[in-house]
Design an enzyme around this catalytic site. Structure first.
Site, PDB file in Angstrom:
ATOM      1  N   GLY A   9      -6.420  -7.208   6.561  1.00  0.00           N
ATOM      2  CA  GLY A   9      -5.390  -8.247   6.542  1.00  0.00           C
ATOM      3  C   GLY A   9      -4.234  -7.744   7.363  1.00  0.00           C
ATOM      4  O   GLY A   9      -4.251  -6.609   7.839  1.00  0.00           O
ATOM      5  N   LYS A  15      -3.094  -5.049   0.747  1.00  0.00           N
ATOM      6  CA  LYS A  15      -4.257  -4.158   0.867  1.00  0.00           C
ATOM      7  C   LYS A  15      -4.134  -2.919  -0.027  1.00  0.00           C
ATOM      8  O   LYS A  15      -5.090  -2.545  -0.710  1.00  0.00           O
ATOM      9  CB  LYS A  15      -4.434  -3.705   2.324  1.00  0.00           C
ATOM     10  CG  LYS A  15      -4.616  -4.851   3.305  1.00  0.00           C
ATOM     11  CD  LYS A  15      -4.740  -4.366   4.728  1.00  0.00           C
ATOM     12  CE  LYS A  15      -3.578  -3.552   5.228  1.00  0.00           C
ATOM     13  NZ  LYS A  15      -2.278  -4.284   5.260  1.00  0.00           N
ATOM     14  N   GLU A  87      -5.165   2.732   4.738  1.00  0.00           N
ATOM     15  CA  GLU A  87      -4.662   2.928   6.112  1.00  0.00           C
ATOM     16  C   GLU A  87      -5.816   3.371   7.030  1.00  0.00           C
ATOM     17  O   GLU A  87      -5.646   4.227   7.908  1.00  0.00           O
ATOM     18  CB  GLU A  87      -3.502   3.943   6.146  1.00  0.00           C
ATOM     19  CG  GLU A  87      -2.325   3.630   5.218  1.00  0.00           C
ATOM     20  CD  GLU A  87      -1.491   2.409   5.610  1.00  0.00           C
ATOM     21  OE1 GLU A  87      -1.729   1.847   6.686  1.00  0.00           O
ATOM     22  OE2 GLU A  87      -0.611   2.026   4.818  1.00  0.00           O
ATOM     23  N   VAL A 171       3.292   3.894  15.066  1.00  0.00           N
ATOM     24  CA  VAL A 171       4.659   4.184  14.623  1.00  0.00           C
ATOM     25  C   VAL A 171       4.716   3.707  13.170  1.00  0.00           C
ATOM     26  O   VAL A 171       4.718   2.500  12.905  1.00  0.00           O
ATOM     27  CB  VAL A 171       5.726   3.446  15.460  1.00  0.00           C
ATOM     28  CG1 VAL A 171       7.120   3.747  14.917  1.00  0.00           C
ATOM     29  CG2 VAL A 171       5.652   3.842  16.926  1.00  0.00           C
ATOM     30  N   VAL A 172       4.733   4.660  12.249  1.00  0.00           N
ATOM     31  CA  VAL A 172       4.737   4.300  10.827  1.00  0.00           C
ATOM     32  C   VAL A 172       6.030   3.566  10.512  1.00  0.00           C
ATOM     33  O   VAL A 172       7.101   3.957  10.976  1.00  0.00           O
ATOM     34  CB  VAL A 172       4.592   5.580   9.965  1.00  0.00           C
ATOM     35  CG1 VAL A 172       4.737   5.276   8.485  1.00  0.00           C
ATOM     36  CG2 VAL A 172       3.245   6.240  10.250  1.00  0.00           C
TER      37      VAL A 172
HETATM   38  N1  ADP Z   1       8.914  -8.545  -5.403  1.00  0.00           N
HETATM   39  C1  ADP Z   1       7.645  -8.955  -5.281  1.00  0.00           C
HETATM   40  N2  ADP Z   1       7.142  -9.846  -6.143  1.00  0.00           N
HETATM   41  C2  ADP Z   1       5.844 -10.247  -6.048  1.00  0.00           C
HETATM   42  N3  ADP Z   1       5.005  -9.823  -5.110  1.00  0.00           N
HETATM   43  C3  ADP Z   1       5.467  -8.942  -4.229  1.00  0.00           C
HETATM   44  C4  ADP Z   1       6.796  -8.457  -4.260  1.00  0.00           C
HETATM   45  N4  ADP Z   1       6.951  -7.572  -3.246  1.00  0.00           N
HETATM   46  C5  ADP Z   1       5.761  -7.529  -2.613  1.00  0.00           C
HETATM   47  N5  ADP Z   1       4.881  -8.354  -3.200  1.00  0.00           N
HETATM   48  C6  ADP Z   1       3.480  -8.606  -2.836  1.00  0.00           C
HETATM   49  O1  ADP Z   1       2.943  -7.410  -2.361  1.00  0.00           O
HETATM   50  C7  ADP Z   1       2.272  -7.649  -1.129  1.00  0.00           C
HETATM   51  C8  ADP Z   1       2.292  -6.373  -0.310  1.00  0.00           C
HETATM   52  O2  ADP Z   1       1.459  -5.448  -0.977  1.00  0.00           O
HETATM   53  P1  ADP Z   1       0.980  -4.095  -0.288  1.00  0.00           P
HETATM   54  O3  ADP Z   1      -0.196  -3.642  -1.101  1.00  0.00           O
HETATM   55  O4  ADP Z   1       2.111  -3.160  -0.167  1.00  0.00           O
HETATM   56  O5  ADP Z   1       0.531  -4.640   1.153  1.00  0.00           O
HETATM   57  P2  ADP Z   1      -0.229  -3.935   2.363  1.00  0.00           P
HETATM   58  O6  ADP Z   1      -0.870  -2.670   1.858  1.00  0.00           O
HETATM   59  O7  ADP Z   1      -1.233  -4.961   2.821  1.00  0.00           O
HETATM   60  O8  ADP Z   1       0.792  -3.681   3.415  1.00  0.00           O
HETATM   61  C9  ADP Z   1       3.026  -8.818  -0.521  1.00  0.00           C
HETATM   62  O9  ADP Z   1       2.207  -9.593   0.342  1.00  0.00           O
HETATM   63  C10 ADP Z   1       3.376  -9.646  -1.746  1.00  0.00           C
HETATM   64  O10 ADP Z   1       2.293 -10.503  -2.073  1.00  0.00           O
HETATM   65  C1  LIG Z   2       1.138  -3.169  13.645  1.00  0.00           C
HETATM   66  C2  LIG Z   2       1.261  -1.691  13.597  1.00  0.00           C
HETATM   67  C3  LIG Z   2       1.472  -1.030  12.412  1.00  0.00           C
HETATM   68  N1  LIG Z   2       1.600   0.311  12.394  1.00  0.00           N
HETATM   69  C4  LIG Z   2       1.852   1.000  11.126  1.00  0.00           C
HETATM   70  C5  LIG Z   2       3.020   0.497  10.325  1.00  0.00           C
HETATM   71  C6  LIG Z   2       2.642   0.886   8.904  1.00  0.00           C
HETATM   72  O1  LIG Z   2       3.057   2.227   8.686  1.00  0.00           O
HETATM   73  C7  LIG Z   2       1.104   0.804   8.919  1.00  0.00           C
HETATM   74  C8  LIG Z   2       0.563  -0.421   8.248  1.00  0.00           C
HETATM   75  O2  LIG Z   2       0.804  -0.328   6.859  1.00  0.00           O
HETATM   76  P1  LIG Z   2       0.630  -1.567   5.824  1.00  0.00           P
HETATM   77  O3  LIG Z   2       0.393  -0.866   4.521  1.00  0.00           O
HETATM   78  O4  LIG Z   2      -0.540  -2.384   6.281  1.00  0.00           O
HETATM   79  O5  LIG Z   2       1.898  -2.348   5.865  1.00  0.00           O
HETATM   80  O6  LIG Z   2       0.723   0.790  10.283  1.00  0.00           O
HETATM   81  C9  LIG Z   2       1.479   1.040  13.561  1.00  0.00           C
HETATM   82  O7  LIG Z   2       1.548   2.269  13.537  1.00  0.00           O
HETATM   83  N2  LIG Z   2       1.260   0.406  14.732  1.00  0.00           N
HETATM   84  C10 LIG Z   2       1.161  -0.933  14.804  1.00  0.00           C
HETATM   85  O8  LIG Z   2       0.976  -1.470  15.924  1.00  0.00           O
END
Ligand code: ADP
Ligand SMILES: Cc1cn([C@H]2C[C@H](O)[C@@H](COP(=O)(O)O)O2)c(=O)[nH]c1=O
Length: 219
Positions: A9, A15, A87, A171-172
């Site tokens: 996603g 995720k 990741e 870039v994290v």
């Molecule tokens: N304050 C909040 N209340 C409810 N849901 C939240 C909140 N903050 C984040 N989220 C949910 O958490 C999701 C992000 O979860 P995360 O596991 O960190 O995502 P990913 O690993 O895909 O980057 C958001 O899409 C949202 O659905």
């Molecule tokens: C698009 C994009 C993302 N990244 C990095 C940014 C975050 O550290 C991770 C993705 O983490 P998430 O849990 O899915 O939010 O990837 C990157 O290094 N380069 C990119 O182009």
């Protein structure tokens, strides 16, 4: 039969939350797993969700060999039924091949989680290999949304608030609005607005000028 599943996603689509839930559900049924991540925003050897949950994880580096790691765990007497790999876009193609081999030859389940494309809309090498090798690629059910309300399918990078399409692939960082966001930030967009390089800030700027929300469809 064991499976290699890639849950993918955009950024901020849940995720890592699903990775933690997956581990919890399998562990609750007496299965034993190992959790891996690479370059999580929360720091080395941590797997974190924006919903607040965070656990210890094994940090994947260029030197990580999943085959050897699982063999070493088993030799020390630990049962390993599954791996949770967050990741996963940052893993090398060779590491993804090691994961596939563990599924096929050791009958471990591998649950991998990651974004597919970078800020330039190009596949990460690890994600590309997962798409090529996975038994299943699962799209997350909870939709992340572009500022226009359409499903977000792409990740944009901004530097100092301006969307960029050149730079290092890795870039994290976090999505805009995150508490400790630095100059580099990310925003999820639909393809249309990614192609037009229209972030939420751009749309707001334009609507201030025109008095209407500009969806970027005009000439
Ligand atoms: N304050 C909040 N209340 C409810 N849901 C939240 C909140 N903050 C984040 N989220 C949910 O958490 C999701 C992000 O979860 P995360 O596991 O960190 O995502 P990913 O690993 O895909 O980057 C958001 O899409 C949202 O659905
Ligand atoms: C698009 C994009 C993302 N990244 C990095 C940014 C975050 O550290 C991770 C993705 O983490 P998430 O849990 O899915 O939010 O990837 C990157 O290094 N380069 C990119 O182009």
């Amino acid at each position: 039969m064991a499976e290699l599943v890639f849950f993918s996603g955009t950024m901020d689509s849940g995720k890592s939350t699903l990775a933690l839930q997956t581990d919890h559900n399998h562990a609750a049924r007496g299965r034993s797993g190992l959790i891996f991540t690479r370059d999580d925003r929360a720091g080395t050897s941590r797997l974190s969700s924006r919903l607040g949950l965070e656990v210890d994880a094994r940090e994947v580096t260029d030197a990580t060999d999943f085959w050897d790691m699982v063999a070493a765990e088993r030799q020390s007497g630990r049962v390993v039924d599954y791996l949770v790999c967050d990741e996963a876009q940052f893993y090398s193609p060779a590491q993804v091949e090691q994961l596939a081999r563990l599924v096929d030859e050791v009958e471990l389940d591998v649950f991998a989680f990651g974004i597919t494309t970078d800020f330039r809309t190009r596949l990460f090498p690890g994600a590309a290999r997962l798409i090529e090798l996975a038994d299943r690629v699962e799209e997350l059910q909870v939709r992340s949304l572009c500022w226009c309300g359409a499903r977000a399918t792409h990740n944009a990078r901004t530097v100092g608030g301006v969307m960029v399409v050149e730079g290092d692939q890795v870039v994290v960082g976090d999505v805009a609005g995150a508490p400790d966001g630095g100059p580099v930030s990310y925003e999820v967009l639909c393809r249309r607005h990614h192609m037009r390089r229209m972030t939420q800030a751009d749309a707001r700027r334009r609507s201030t000028v025109t008095g209407q929300l500009d969806l970027g469809g005009g000439a």
